[in-house]
Every structure is written in C-alpha cells, then in structure tokens.
Write an enzyme that holds these catalytic residues in place. Structure first.
Site, PDB file in Angstrom:
ATOM      1  NE  ARG A   1      -0.276  -0.081   4.956  1.00 31.27           N
ATOM      2  CZ  ARG A   1       0.180  -1.225   5.427  1.00 31.27           C
ATOM      3  NH1 ARG A   1      -0.156  -2.361   4.837  1.00 31.27           N
ATOM      4  NH2 ARG A   1       0.975  -1.278   6.481  1.00 31.27           N
ATOM      5  CG  ASN A   2       2.836   2.899   2.816  1.00 34.61           C
ATOM      6  OD1 ASN A   2       1.938   3.702   2.530  1.00 34.61           O
ATOM      7  ND2 ASN A   2       3.023   2.447   4.042  1.00 34.61           N
TER       8      ASN A   2
ATOM      9  CG  ASP B   1       3.482   7.101   2.932  1.00 29.80           C
ATOM     10  OD1 ASP B   1       3.524   8.282   2.547  1.00 29.80           O
ATOM     11  OD2 ASP B   1       2.437   6.497   3.173  1.00 29.80           O
TER      12      ASP B   1
HETATM   13  P1  ATP Z   1      -0.844   5.454   5.328  1.00 32.61           P
HETATM   14  O1  ATP Z   1      -1.233   6.808   5.801  1.00 32.61           O
HETATM   15  O2  ATP Z   1      -0.977   4.392   6.306  1.00 32.61           O
HETATM   16  O3  ATP Z   1       0.516   5.435   4.669  1.00 32.61           O
HETATM   17  P2  ATP Z   1      -1.766   5.330   2.718  1.00 32.61           P
HETATM   18  O4  ATP Z   1      -0.394   5.057   2.188  1.00 32.61           O
HETATM   19  O5  ATP Z   1      -2.909   4.627   2.049  1.00 32.61           O
HETATM   20  O6  ATP Z   1      -1.883   5.064   4.238  1.00 32.61           O
HETATM   21  P3  ATP Z   1      -1.464   8.012   1.831  1.00 32.61           P
HETATM   22  O7  ATP Z   1      -0.005   7.952   1.663  1.00 32.61           O
HETATM   23  O8  ATP Z   1      -2.024   9.234   2.452  1.00 32.61           O
HETATM   24  O9  ATP Z   1      -2.052   6.875   2.685  1.00 32.61           O
HETATM   25  O10 ATP Z   1      -2.112   7.785   0.415  1.00 32.61           O
HETATM   26  C1  ATP Z   1      -3.470   7.510   0.229  1.00 32.61           C
HETATM   27  C2  ATP Z   1      -3.657   6.972  -1.177  1.00 32.61           C
HETATM   28  O11 ATP Z   1      -3.462   8.023  -2.111  1.00 32.61           O
HETATM   29  C3  ATP Z   1      -2.647   5.904  -1.579  1.00 32.61           C
HETATM   30  O12 ATP Z   1      -3.073   4.636  -1.178  1.00 32.61           O
HETATM   31  C4  ATP Z   1      -2.599   6.041  -3.079  1.00 32.61           C
HETATM   32  O13 ATP Z   1      -3.617   5.288  -3.676  1.00 32.61           O
HETATM   33  C5  ATP Z   1      -2.847   7.526  -3.272  1.00 32.61           C
HETATM   34  N1  ATP Z   1      -1.556   8.237  -3.455  1.00 32.61           N
HETATM   35  C6  ATP Z   1      -0.694   8.640  -2.513  1.00 32.61           C
HETATM   36  N2  ATP Z   1       0.375   9.276  -3.043  1.00 32.61           N
HETATM   37  C7  ATP Z   1       0.184   9.243  -4.375  1.00 32.61           C
HETATM   38  C8  ATP Z   1       0.957   9.700  -5.501  1.00 32.61           C
HETATM   39  N3  ATP Z   1       2.132  10.319  -5.349  1.00 32.61           N
HETATM   40  N4  ATP Z   1       0.470   9.483  -6.727  1.00 32.61           N
HETATM   41  C9  ATP Z   1      -0.711   8.836  -6.896  1.00 32.61           C
HETATM   42  N5  ATP Z   1      -1.475   8.373  -5.903  1.00 32.61           N
HETATM   43  C10 ATP Z   1      -1.047   8.570  -4.643  1.00 32.61           C
END
Ligand code: ATP
Length: 411
Positions: A273-274, A287
């Site tokens: 997921r990251n 992340d």
């Molecule tokens: P956590 O906060 O536990 O890391 P997460 O990784 O799902 O959870 P975010 O990093 O906030 O949370 O991202 C949420 C979602 O947004 C991701 O799962 C992804 O689908 C999308 N996302 C994040 N960063 C990007 C990016 N740079 N480009 C495209 N989509 C992104």
C-alpha cells in the site's frame, strides 16, 4: 525541451544551517525585473551585486540579475526534470550550486558575481524586508505558495491526511498530500521534509514542493497514475500481469530499499500500500519519510495498536526495535502481496493471532504463482533473528538474477 514545457521542480536546496534564515541573502521572491534593476543600481550596490528571483515572464523558472557597471544583466535559469541550468549542458541540482559554479566561472557569463544585492527601497521581499505574516516552516526554496496548486481529484486518504491529484501552475500534474494538522507535530514535519529532500532515487517517490506557511500543510510529490501497488495488483489490469512483471515490481522495491539501506534510513511501514505504480508500470517506494516520523505516535502499540502488525517484524511489533532488518521482514510480506496479486497476508487471523503464530514459528505459505527461489527469499526475510536476514542489496541482486533467468521463458 521548450522553456514553456519544463516543470518547475528544482528549487534551491539549502544547507541545514541556512534553514534558519528567512531566505538566502541573494534570493528575492516576488520582485519584478524592474524592481531588481532599481535595487541593483541603487547606491547601496556596486558592480558585481547580484540576486536571483522567480522569473516574471516564465513561470516556474528563475532569473539571475547582475549589476555590470551602470547596467543590469538578466540571465534566465531554467528548471528541467533533472536539474537547473543557465546554459544548456551545465546542469545543477540547486540554485545554490549553480550560483557557486558561476561565481567561480564568471567569465562564462561575462560578469563577476561578487556580493548579494543589498535591498533598497524596492518592494521585493529581500532579507531585510519584514517576513510574511505566516512564516513557512522550512523557509527555503522548496516552499511554494498554496495558490500555485489546484486540487482536482481526491486520490485517497491516509492516517494523516488526504491525497489529491493536482496541477502545479496549471501545467504540471502532481500529487498533493494535505496534512491533517491534528496528527502532525510541526517540528517532526520539518525534520521529515528535510529527509525527503535529501533522498533522491528513481525508485523513491520524489518530493516537488512544500506549502507549509499556514494550514493545511501541503506536501507535493510526483503523481503516480496507477495508484498504490496493493490496489493495482487486485485490479483487472494487475491481475492480468505475468510473472516477469511481478518480479519487476519486486526488483524495483528492492532497489529503492537498497538505496535507503545505504543511507541507513529505516522505513518502518514498507507494504504494497506504500508503493506506488506509474504509467510505465515502474514502482516507487513512498511514505519512506513521512510515515516514519509522523506515524510514530499513531502506530505506537501503547496508543491503541495501530501498528501494521502483519507487516512488522516480531522484534519491532513486540519491543519497537526497528532496523533495516525489520524493513527486510516487511519486504518479505510485500513479496507475498505481490505474488498473491494483493491478497491480505495471514487472512483470517487477527493481528494478535498473527503475532502469536509468527513468534511460534509459523510462516506464510508459498503463493501459487511464486517461483520456489523467490519463496526461499521470503523465508530468509522472515528469519527470527534479524541479523540472519539478508540485506536489501543482496535481495535486489538475487531478484534481478531471477528475473533475468525467468524472463525468456515467461514472455
Ligand atoms: P498510510 O497513511 O498508512 O501510509 P496510505 O499510504 O494509504 O496510508 P497516503 O499515503 O495518504 O495513505 O495515500 C493515500 C492513497 O493516495 C494511496 O493509497 C494512493 O492510492 C494515493 N496516493 C498517494 N500518493 C500518491 C501519488 N504520489 N500518486 C498517486 N497516488 C497517490
């Protein structure tokens, strides 16, 4: 690449001691060409006085204005995907480094760069002008005004904010993480953004800019159109992928993690997921900075067990002993996710049961589509003793070799 097309992603990079300054003494944001000229020609400045300012005519680029004798010369500094340049072929990672080069090699621009412009009278915000009403956290060139970013579509939501697809200066697609202030310690955020800025690798998500003056804080990164790897693998497009592409994902992540390993950075939350997927099916680790510090409190076992137990090495889940080797454990679980097309590991087990089973020696079974040699690597990643787990550099090498070996038979 034409000037109008170049995305503005390379901004001045400051040494840590300079981060306490409002701006470097030579950087004047928000002044026009005419104001630059007026200041440089004022009695406070002599020949060789110089400044850098955002370009008026070409958004996202910069101008170097230098006083000659009784005139001022202006040089365009272009931002390209991989650096900044004043003359094509001479690329620099930051304005600071570009400036250092042309100070030493001033003959290339026929004008010595002797001392930063002393601000006088003109309206621009120079080092002696009052600071803006809300000081940005970082106060360096990565800081951009929030108005430069238009948020278009919500992509997802994490523990400390929403992620939006956006457009930078109406032209460059970006991802914008809008931080929920309740979850962020500003001091940690500052530290974290510093880490993000210092890490650059093809297999790591790249930071473009930060909006930290006022709230909400924006962290702007490159946009990865296919979203996170876990969701992508479960999509119809992901499910149709063959072994060689799955191995490719594993190699990309191992490469990014190898880079972090070299720099002794511990991710703490490595999971599919990251990891984000681009249009070219290239994967990048995300992340790696933000999660590490910002989530510390949130993920603390003492504050409600939000720790991602199924991905976390037993010594980290039980005693909070995180290391590169606990990241290696998580990488093993990520491999499992890849070869099960995004299936949740230890399905049917609670976090507590998982930790108990793993501590007693249980390990995830080999996914049907996983080659035996890759499963052997997973088992190595899950050795109880952290020091017996392989390094990412070795994992990368073995996975690359497996991909090269398997590829001809698989296409
Ligand atoms: P956590 O906060 O536990 O890391 P997460 O990784 O799902 O959870 P975010 O990093 O906030 O949370 O991202 C949420 C979602 O947004 C991701 O799962 C992804 O689908 C999308 N996302 C994040 N960063 C990007 C990016 N740079 N480009 C495209 N989509 C992104």
């Amino acid at each position: 690449m034409g000037w109008g097309l170049v995305p503005s992603i390379f901004l001045p990079r400051m040494r840590s001691r300079e981060l306490h300054l409002v701006w470097p003494s030579w950087y004047f944001s928000g002044i026009s060409r005419a104001q630059a000229q007026q200041m440089l020609l004022s009695p406070a400045n002599g020949p060789g006085a110089f400044l850098i300012r955002p370009s008026e005519s070409s958004r996202g680029h910069y101008s170097l204005s230098v006083r000659a004798q009784a005139s001022v010369r202006h040089y365009r500094i272009c931002t390209a995907a991989n650096g900044l340049y004043l003359q094509k072929g001479r690329l620099f990672p930051s304005l600071e480094e570009l400036l250092a080069y042309y100070k030493a090699n001033w003959k290339l621009i026929h004008n010595p760069l002797l001392q930063p412009c002393v601000p006088q009278g003109a309206a621009g915000r120079g080092p002696e002008c009052p600071p803006p009403p809300q000081q940005p956290l970082l106060q360096d060139g990565w800081e951009r005004p929030r108005s430069e970013f238009a948020l278009r579509r919500k992509l997802g939501e994490g523990y400390f904010g929403e992620v939006w697809e956006g457009l930078w200066l109406d032209s460059t697609p970006v991802a914008v993480k809008v931080i929920k202030s309740a979850y962020v310690k500003l001091a940690d955020l500052t530290k974290e953004i510093q880490t993000l800025k210092s890490l650059r690798h093809e297999r790591l998500i790249r930071l473009h800019a930060v909006c930290s003056a006022g709230e909400p804080v924006y962290i702007v990164t490159e946009l990865m159109r296919k979203g996170n790897l876990q969701a992508f693998l479960g999509s119809p497009e992901g499910r149709a992928l063959g072994l060689s592409l799955l191995l490719g994902f594993a190699c990309h992540v191992a490469e990014g993690m190898s880079y972090l390993e070299e720099r002794r950075i511990v991710h703490r939350d490595l999971a599919a997921r990251n990891v984000l997927v681009g249009d070219d099916l290239g994967c990048k680790v995300a992340d790696f900075g933000l999660a590490r510090l910002l989530k510390e409190d949130i993920y603390s076992p003492s504050s409600g067990s939000k720790i991602p137990v199924k991905w976390t090495a037993p010594e980290a889940a039980n005693y909070r002993v995180y290391s590169q080797k606990s990241d290696v454990w998580s990488f093993g679980v990520l491999l499992y996710e890849v070869f099960t097309y995004g299936q949740c590991p230890y399905e049917g087990l609670s976090n507590h049961e998982t930790l108990q089973q793993v501590t007693w020696g249980y390990r995830l079974p080999r996914p049907a589509s996983c080659p035996a040699e890759v499963y052997a690597l997973m088992l190595e990643c899950w050795r109880s003793s952290p020091e017996e787990r392989p390094a990412f550099a070795a994992l990368q090498e073995t996975l690359d070799a497996a991909r090269r070996r398997l590829h001809p038979a698989l296409t």
